[in-house]
Design a protein around this motif. Structure first.
Motif: not given
Length: 383
Positions: A313-326
């Protein structure tokens, strides 16, 4: 009693249609709520402007109570930024804008403040009983200047929007594996919207310059307002329909792909996506996109896109940004990275700009990166 005419009636119906469309867009939860909010605000401003013109042309007594009397154009300054944000949110994503979104609204803020000063001087009669008569020539000159600046700024926003749309389309012509970007419906709709706006802009520019250069006293607002009313009708009946078709097609593509897989297979794909992210840390690449990630994982980009949208339930960009945020939060909390600035940590975590990092961090954590860093235990932050 209202002085109704056929033209004023068309303008009124356009404002009503624009208000209905605005309400529908605000209440709708489909087709990307953020993108629709920009279009909703855009049509709301058009509807508000049309109702103001209707009240003036029909000599309605209500007009004296309208904010437009003292704040005639500041809201029009918002049309250019909203157009750009709508185009960007449908193409490259708002996070890729070169600087913070609010800066696009600086002309509107300045216009609002000027008109606040004018209204205060008018009502307080700061220069004596003749204050209203003294202010009118000055205010009239300011209003003419604001109209010229409006035309120039809207032209800049229009060309920026058009160039972004064309660059996005050119790039996606080369990405045949991603159905979300190669679908031509959204490109056609946005391009037609831009050229429809260009027509109204041409009428608007001619109206303003003809009034200023030739000091005309006749009402030239009708051609512009009629074109804006027709524009609202077109957005409501044609544009919204195109967006609905696009969403249905995207859902069919994603659903048909996932229907081919068993739940266990979907879980396996998710695990592989997560493992590649965590082990290879490909999120540290600021140029990471769907195609490149598909090559690294050796998965079909359609599977990745469908899983992100339909399962996670997220876009690909948001999927990547989750790891960048971590990654960024780890570095902000780790004393061995104290020699780095916030911008340095953002770039080393995979973000392509400090502005994007600040926006994503604030949306995710509710505080700024600096506030997060300062909130860490002092023992961790000592050198």
């Amino acid at each position: 009693m209202l002085n109704l005419s056929l033209l004023s009636l068309i303008i009124l119906l356009g404002s009503i249609q624009g208000s209905i469309l605005t309400l529908v867009l605000f209440l709708s939860k489909e087709n990307g709520p953020v993108r629709q909010k920009y279009l909703a605000w855009f049509t709301l401003i058009l509807a508000y402007n049309s109702i103001q013109v209707f009240l003036y042309t029909t000599e309605s007594p209500v007009v004296i109570y309208c904010p437009n009397t003292f704040f005639p154009v500041f809201h029009i300054f918002c049309l250019g930024p909203l157009l750009l944000l709508y185009i960007v949110s449908n193409t490259i994503g708002v996070s890729n804008l070169p600087y913070s979104v609010w800066k696009y609204f600086i002309p509107s803020i300045i216009s609002f403040l000027i008109n606040v000063i004018h209204a205060l001087l008018f009502f307080t009669k700061a220069f004596g009983p003749s204050t209203p008569q003294m202010l009118w020539p000055v205010f009239s000159r300011i209003l003419q200047t604001e109209h010229i600046i409006l035309i120039l700024t809207f032209a800049w926003f229009w060309f920026q929007s058009y160039s972004i749309l064309e660059r996005w389309n050119k790039i996606n012509q080369q990405d045949k594996e991603n159905p979300e970007t190669t679908n031509p419906i959204i490109y056609i709709w946005l391009k037609r919207l831009l050229f429809a706006l260009l027509t109204s802009y041409g009428i608007w520019a001619i109206t303003i310059f003809a009034t200023i250069l030739f000091d005309l006293t006749v009402n030239l607002a009708f051609p512009l307002e009629i074109s804006l009313a027709l524009l609202v009708y077109w957005i409501a009946f044609v544009g919204n329909q195109k967006i609905q078709i696009l969403q249905i097609q995207k859902e069919k593509i994603n659903s048909s792909i996932l229907d081919l897989l068993e739940p266990s297979e979907i879980n396996t794909l998710i695990n592989k996506m997560q493992q590649v992210m965590e082990q290879q840390k490909c999120y540290l690449d600021p140029e990471l996109n769907l195609s490149r990630f598909a090559q690294v994982t050796e998965l079909n980009s359609r599977y990745i896109s469908a899983i992100c949208n339909q399962v996670l339930k997220i876009g690909f960009g948001e999927f990547v940004n989750q790891y960048r945020m971590r990654e960024a939060k780890t570095r902000l909390s780790d004393p061995q990275y104290q020699h780095l600035t916030i911008a340095g940590i953002a770039l080393e975590s995979g973000f392509n700009s400090i502005q994007t990092f600040q926006r994503v961090f604030k949306q995710t954590e509710g505080i700024t990166p600096r506030e997060f860093q300062n909130s860490q235990p002092k023992t961790l932050l000592k050198t």
